[in-house]
Design a protein around this motif. Sequence first.
Motif, PDB file in Angstrom:
ATOM      1  N   GLY A  33      50.608 -51.250  -8.003  1.00 49.45           N
ATOM      2  CA  GLY A  33      52.024 -53.168  -8.671  1.00 49.45           C
ATOM      3  C   GLY A  33      52.295 -54.028  -7.163  1.00 49.45           C
ATOM      4  O   GLY A  33      52.659 -55.225  -7.842  1.00 49.45           O
ATOM      5  N   LEU A  34      52.822 -53.014  -5.797  1.00 50.79           N
ATOM      6  CA  LEU A  34      53.373 -54.039  -5.056  1.00 50.79           C
ATOM      7  C   LEU A  34      51.984 -54.778  -4.606  1.00 50.79           C
ATOM      8  O   LEU A  34      51.844 -56.578  -3.898  1.00 50.79           O
ATOM      9  N   VAL A  35      51.099 -54.379  -4.349  1.00 49.03           N
ATOM     10  CA  VAL A  35      50.012 -54.774  -3.638  1.00 49.03           C
ATOM     11  C   VAL A  35      49.310 -56.158  -5.031  1.00 49.03           C
ATOM     12  O   VAL A  35      49.597 -57.300  -3.822  1.00 49.03           O
ATOM     13  N   VAL A  36      49.297 -55.328  -5.979  1.00 45.56           N
ATOM     14  CA  VAL A  36      49.072 -56.856  -6.420  1.00 45.56           C
ATOM     15  C   VAL A  36      49.765 -57.966  -6.970  1.00 45.56           C
ATOM     16  O   VAL A  36      49.438 -59.314  -7.022  1.00 45.56           O
ATOM     17  N   ILE A  48      58.144 -54.224 -11.506  1.00 43.86           N
ATOM     18  CA  ILE A  48      58.522 -53.667 -12.573  1.00 43.86           C
ATOM     19  C   ILE A  48      57.356 -52.888 -12.907  1.00 43.86           C
ATOM     20  O   ILE A  48      57.511 -51.315 -13.293  1.00 43.86           O
ATOM     21  N   THR A  49      56.109 -53.265 -13.000  1.00 46.51           N
ATOM     22  CA  THR A  49      55.253 -53.383 -14.420  1.00 46.51           C
ATOM     23  C   THR A  49      54.426 -51.868 -12.993  1.00 46.51           C
ATOM     24  O   THR A  49      53.944 -50.829 -13.850  1.00 46.51           O
ATOM     25  N   GLY A  50      54.229 -51.856 -12.069  1.00 40.90           N
ATOM     26  CA  GLY A  50      53.793 -50.881 -10.972  1.00 40.90           C
ATOM     27  C   GLY A  50      54.540 -49.346 -11.394  1.00 40.90           C
ATOM     28  O   GLY A  50      54.292 -48.321 -11.984  1.00 40.90           O
ATOM     29  N   ALA A  51      56.231 -49.548 -10.853  1.00 41.71           N
ATOM     30  CA  ALA A  51      56.858 -48.440 -11.604  1.00 41.71           C
ATOM     31  C   ALA A  51      56.356 -48.236 -12.777  1.00 41.71           C
ATOM     32  O   ALA A  51      56.952 -46.767 -13.406  1.00 41.71           O
ATOM     33  N   GLY A  75      46.124 -49.144 -13.066  1.00 44.90           N
ATOM     34  CA  GLY A  75      47.364 -49.592 -12.433  1.00 44.90           C
ATOM     35  C   GLY A  75      47.419 -50.976 -11.867  1.00 44.90           C
ATOM     36  O   GLY A  75      48.088 -51.851 -11.875  1.00 44.90           O
ATOM     37  N   ILE A  76      45.904 -51.171 -11.709  1.00 46.16           N
ATOM     38  CA  ILE A  76      45.476 -52.353 -11.034  1.00 46.16           C
ATOM     39  C   ILE A  76      45.551 -53.221 -12.139  1.00 46.16           C
ATOM     40  O   ILE A  76      45.408 -54.688 -12.035  1.00 46.16           O
ATOM     41  N   ILE A  77      44.713 -53.118 -13.275  1.00 45.64           N
ATOM     42  CA  ILE A  77      44.734 -54.021 -14.507  1.00 45.64           C
ATOM     43  C   ILE A  77      45.867 -54.349 -15.411  1.00 45.64           C
ATOM     44  O   ILE A  77      46.102 -55.477 -15.365  1.00 45.64           O
ATOM     45  N   GLY A  78      46.412 -53.256 -15.622  1.00 45.94           N
ATOM     46  CA  GLY A  78      47.908 -53.808 -15.634  1.00 45.94           C
ATOM     47  C   GLY A  78      48.745 -54.003 -16.030  1.00 45.94           C
ATOM     48  O   GLY A  78      49.133 -55.218 -15.828  1.00 45.94           O
ATOM     49  N   THR A  79      49.092 -53.970 -13.986  1.00 45.86           N
ATOM     50  CA  THR A  79      49.869 -54.806 -13.364  1.00 45.86           C
ATOM     51  C   THR A  79      49.407 -56.791 -13.017  1.00 45.86           C
ATOM     52  O   THR A  79      50.132 -57.813 -13.219  1.00 45.86           O
TER      53      THR A  79
END
Length: 255
Positions: A33-36, A48-51, A75-79
């Motif tokens: 989430g941080l990287v995306v 927030i999304t990653g957490a 994680g990638i697609i969701g974020t």
Amino acid sequence: MFSEALMIALWAFIAGIDLFDGLIHIHRPVVTGLVVGLILGDLKTGLITGATLELVWMGMVPLAGAQPPNVVIGGIIGTAFAILTQQDPKVAVGVAVPFAVAVQGAITLMFTVFSPIMHKADQYAEQANVAGIVRINYLGILFLGLFYAIIAFLPIYFGADLAKSTVEMLPQWFIGGLAVAGGVMPAIGFAMLLKIMYKQEYAVFLIAGFILATYLKLPLLAVAGIAVCVAGYDYYNNRNNAARVAKKEVGSHGI
């Protein structure tokens, strides 16, 4: 959008390899989430999304042959979905989990197709051909990383505008339903985790944490800080007790 999708694909390549071969946990949603978020220019939503997604996958661990929904792509697609469509992270969870389930099925199929190559590795082992075994291992890593990169690149590059316009067309009750489903998923993740870790003597700490967070409205970091203090006290208390017992045993043997 091409450059952003390409950078996210590169990150998926690295995170996908880490999931099976690196194991330094950069593939976790809280890192993804941080990287995306950095790549797409919305660090706050990414975190927030990653957490939120991390809470979902916290209890989803592979056991024996059972594989949970794919954590990397989820994680990638969701974020990315949350940032590009400007939706609540809970809605992103409702989108990420079904997508991750489908991708995990594709990865299982890919492993099945790749399995006959292991017979070649067995032949190399019988021949003491170390270089051949190394080539096969690197081939598997490269193939897996490229698969993750392609899966991450395509929906973000070709589907970003489509995803945003589709969300805008969806009725509010459907978006609300995804938000409810996404809100439930972290609870399911914790329930799965507790099923493995739960011990009766620790139930009081679980209840205490629930009271502090729910009724006293303490921030999560404050609750975590109290938990660290309790854990530290328990650790030093047990260590001192063990030292006293050891000293007593030495004294009894001396007598």
